[in-house]
Scaffold this active site. Structure first.
Site, PDB file in Angstrom:
ATOM      1  N   LYS A 102      25.543  18.228  59.021  1.00  0.00           N
ATOM      2  CA  LYS A 102      26.232  19.778  58.797  1.00  0.00           C
ATOM      3  C   LYS A 102      25.876  21.250  58.831  1.00  0.00           C
ATOM      4  CE  LYS A 102      28.285  21.744  54.476  1.00  0.00           C
ATOM      5  NZ  LYS A 102      28.664  21.281  52.880  1.00  0.00           N
ATOM      6  N   GLU A 123      14.176  15.949  58.913  1.00  0.00           N
ATOM      7  CA  GLU A 123      14.482  14.900  59.299  1.00  0.00           C
ATOM      8  C   GLU A 123      15.292  14.451  60.340  1.00  0.00           C
ATOM      9  OE1 GLU A 123      15.070  16.268  55.817  1.00  0.00           O
ATOM     10  OE2 GLU A 123      13.885  15.044  54.751  1.00  0.00           O
ATOM     11  N   ARG A 135      28.013  14.819  50.568  1.00  0.00           N
ATOM     12  CA  ARG A 135      28.170  13.782  49.558  1.00  0.00           C
ATOM     13  C   ARG A 135      29.510  13.530  49.149  1.00  0.00           C
ATOM     14  NH1 ARG A 135      26.070  17.328  46.950  1.00  0.00           N
ATOM     15  NH2 ARG A 135      25.891  17.951  44.538  1.00  0.00           N
ATOM     16  N   GLU A 188      23.220  13.680  42.111  1.00  0.00           N
ATOM     17  CA  GLU A 188      23.704  14.603  43.129  1.00  0.00           C
ATOM     18  C   GLU A 188      24.824  15.945  42.574  1.00  0.00           C
ATOM     19  OE1 GLU A 188      21.502  15.397  47.206  1.00  0.00           O
ATOM     20  OE2 GLU A 188      23.126  15.692  47.712  1.00  0.00           O
ATOM     21  N   HIS A 196      20.462 -12.635  38.380  1.00  0.00           N
ATOM     22  CA  HIS A 196      18.743 -13.749  38.958  1.00  0.00           C
ATOM     23  C   HIS A 196      17.897 -12.419  38.484  1.00  0.00           C
ATOM     24  CE1 HIS A 196      20.832 -17.148  39.294  1.00  0.00           C
ATOM     25  NE2 HIS A 196      22.354 -15.974  39.577  1.00  0.00           N
ATOM     26  N   LYS A 235      13.352  20.577  50.603  1.00  0.00           N
ATOM     27  CA  LYS A 235      13.487  21.708  52.373  1.00  0.00           C
ATOM     28  C   LYS A 235      12.304  22.068  52.412  1.00  0.00           C
ATOM     29  CE  LYS A 235      18.914  19.378  53.214  1.00  0.00           C
ATOM     30  NZ  LYS A 235      19.535  19.800  53.591  1.00  0.00           N
TER      31      LYS A 235
HETATM   32  C1  G6Q Z   1      25.093  16.348  50.494  1.00  0.00           C
HETATM   33  C2  G6Q Z   1      23.718  17.116  50.417  1.00  0.00           C
HETATM   34  C3  G6Q Z   1      22.477  15.966  51.156  1.00  0.00           C
HETATM   35  C4  G6Q Z   1      22.852  16.809  52.384  1.00  0.00           C
HETATM   36  C5  G6Q Z   1      21.434  16.325  53.089  1.00  0.00           C
HETATM   37  C6  G6Q Z   1      21.624  16.339  54.986  1.00  0.00           C
HETATM   38  O1  G6Q Z   1      25.821  16.490  49.492  1.00  0.00           O
HETATM   39  O2  G6Q Z   1      23.804  17.736  50.568  1.00  0.00           O
HETATM   40  O3  G6Q Z   1      22.282  14.946  50.791  1.00  0.00           O
HETATM   41  O4  G6Q Z   1      23.929  15.886  53.009  1.00  0.00           O
HETATM   42  O5  G6Q Z   1      20.474  17.214  52.778  1.00  0.00           O
HETATM   43  O6  G6Q Z   1      22.226  17.756  55.040  1.00  0.00           O
HETATM   44  P1  G6Q Z   1      22.656  17.672  56.432  1.00  0.00           P
HETATM   45  O7  G6Q Z   1      24.008  17.003  56.314  1.00  0.00           O
HETATM   46  O8  G6Q Z   1      23.387  19.688  56.396  1.00  0.00           O
HETATM   47  O9  G6Q Z   1      21.653  17.346  57.549  1.00  0.00           O
END
Ligand code: G6Q
Length: 542
Positions: free
Chosen positions: A208, A214, A270, A355, A386, A506
């Protein structure tokens, strides 16, 4: 929105008093006293048979919980979300994952602009692209068709796509390989691409913000991995697409923005699996199935918005969650899908629920003095039986369970499905009714084993029964949990749509990384433990 402290509300106090009456009641007696109990506490809606009769509730409990929901303004809060009001107040954003599945003729305004046409334009663009990949029309730089699709993303940009791919694998194109890289640990990337040919590989960079450490690190590694074979920057346009809200950063990375699929700041990470973030899902299952999944979401959106609380599945789920978290002080919640394809569903739900509602202050910044944020965990049945079910049956903790089962199997093989479903019903029955000392004695059990073989019972669970796992039913399942989270957040007075706890991590890792990498000895200014750990790491890796 009600700003009174939750615990001061008369509806809360009424529940506290009622709890004292019901806490010692056994589910066994509740059933014995009320032959219509199963019927009374079952809702059938949108193809979901939802039995919540094996809970430590009676009609008055549900009435008092519904009163609480009313008093907390849940009805208005649902409307506010659907209308596109800026209910994510710490980020000043609308929360409109429901617009992602709205019909093309719906009108949903954000800042005076109808967002629905844009949503459908992106869906159409995704469809056209997916078809090009699926038909082999889209060629890699050396003219070969794409065989491998690697989604690079993390958190909300990973968990939904992985979960949906695994859930709908049987609807997916089996001649295409799908891989998902999320972790900054290089192992994740190395294993994902070890047997792939860059000439036949498409990377979907899903982020986003397009700034996440990462994802950007993995995308950079993917780029270098491609260029090591393809040797030409021009190849990037044929092997990389982006899913993002940040066109500038996408372009700076070298991805042609015509190969970018957009979404908007009113889609939370999410809550984004059916936005452009779902491109890998659409390539896997095709546009028609993807649109069926959207119709499943939409059916539950309508249900949540219109069903009275006593017949509203997400609202009932939310109220039961609050009943256990705040009154019984339950220590968790198990999600138990009896469908192997849903193996990543609990992991997906962990992010969605924890979250969203893992918050300790109210929307207006007051510290809460009640429990919020249920701890979710789970595994597909029967495997979990199990493993950790022992603790749920006979341990000292109260863990309500959601059992999810289907009437028809995806693979109809011999007796497998009836045996699987027999376990769903048996587990829910055993949890609720247990096994008494008298029963064991009547069976002639050795006296010293009687305490060990006694099951107290009175362990609550819901059973969700759906016809079959399909794209549509998957959409329904996700949507009921999304809306359950919303309803709980409203009652707990939280902003369920921010995630400041994630943001801090982050920032902090970004500060330490140079101290691990620098050639010169860094001047460390952390606490003594962090300083020593950094020093020990530097010494050990030499
Ligand atoms: C979700 C959080 C988080 C996010 C990741 C990736 O609701 O905000 O899990 O989706 O940190 O973020 P980007 O899509 O910005 O890389």
């Amino acid at each position: 929105m009600n700003n009174q402290s939750l615990k001061e509300m008369p509806e809360w106090k009424a529940l506290e008093a009622h709890f004292e009456e019901i806490r010692k009641e056994h589910i066994r007696n509740m059933f014995a006293e009320d032959p219509e109990r199963a019927e009374r506490f079952t809702v059938t809606a949108e193809g979901i048979y939802f039995d919540y009769s094996k809970h430590r509730i009676n009609s008055r409990t549900m009435k008092l919980l519904a009163d609480l929901a009313e008093a907390c303004g849940l009805r208005e809060a649902i409307e506010a979300m659907f209308r596109g009001e800026k209910i994510n107040n710490t980020e000043n954003r609308a929360v409109l994952h429901t617009a992602l599945r709205a019909p093309a003729d719906a009108i949903i305004n954000v800042d005076g602009k109808n967002v629905v046409p844009e949503v459908h334009a992106v869906l159409d663009k995704m469809e056209a692209f997916s078809e090009k990949i699926r038909s082999g029309e889209w060629k890699g730089y050396t003219g070969k068709a794409i065989k491998n699709i690697v989604n690079i993303g993390i958190g909300g940009s990973d968990l939904g796509p992985v979960m949906a791919y695994e859930a709908l694998r049987n609807y997916s194109r089996r001649d295409l390989n799908f891989r998902f890289v999320s972790n900054i640990d290089g192992t994740d990337f190395a294993e994902a691409v070890r047997d792939l040919n860059p000439e036949e590989t498409l990377f979907i960079v899903a982020s986003k913000t397009f700034t996440t450490l990462e994802t950007m690190t993995n995308a950079g590694t993917a780029r270098a991995w491609c260029l090591a074979t393809l040797k030409d920057e021009a190849a990037i346009a044929r092997h990389f697409v982006a899913l993002s809200t940040n066109a500038e950063a996408v372009s700076a990375f070298g991805i042609d923005t015509s190969n970018m699929f957009a979404f908007w700041d009113w889609v939370g990470g999410r809550y984004s699996m059916e936005s452009a973030i779902g491109l890998s899902t659409m390539i896997a299952i095709g546009a028609e199935n993807f649109r069926e999944m959207l119709s499943g979401f939409r059916a539950i959106d309508n249900h949540y918005r219109t069903a009275p609380f006593e017949k509203n599945i997400p609202v009932i789920m939310a109220l039961l969650g609050i009943w256990y978290a705040d009154f019984f002080k339950a220590q968790g919640m198990a999600v138990l899908p009896y469908e192997q394809y849903l193996k990543r569903f609990p992991a997906y739900l962990q992010q969605l629920t924890m979250e969203s509602n893992g918050k300790g202050v109210t929307r207006d910044g007051r510290k809460v003095n009640y429990e919020t944020g249920v701890i979710y965990f789970g595994e597909p049945g029967t495997n979990g039986q199990h493993s950790f079910y022992q603790l749920i049956h006979q341990g000292t903790k109260l863990i309500p369970c959601d059992f999810i089962g289907f009437a028809k199997p995806v693979h109809n093989i011999g007796r497998h499905h009836d045996l699987l479903m027999a376990n769903v019903f048996a587990q829910a029955e055993a949890l609720a009714f247990g096994k008494t000392v008298e029963q064991l004695e009547a069976e002639g059990e050795k006296p010293f084993l009687v305490p060990h073989k006694t099951f107290e019972g009175n362990r609550p669970s819901s059973v969700f029964l759906l016809e079959k796992l399909t794209p549509e039913t998957l959409g329904k399942l996700v949507a009921i949990y999304e809306h359950c989270v919303h309803a709980q957040g409203v009652i707990w007075q939280l902003d369920s749509f921010d995630q400041w706890g994630v943001q801090l991590g982050k920032v902090l890792a970004g500060r330490i990384a140079p101290e691990l990498e620098s050639v010169a000895e860094p001047v460390l200014k952390h606490d003594s433990s962090t300083n020593s750990l950094i020093q020990a790491y530097r010494n050990m890796k030499k």
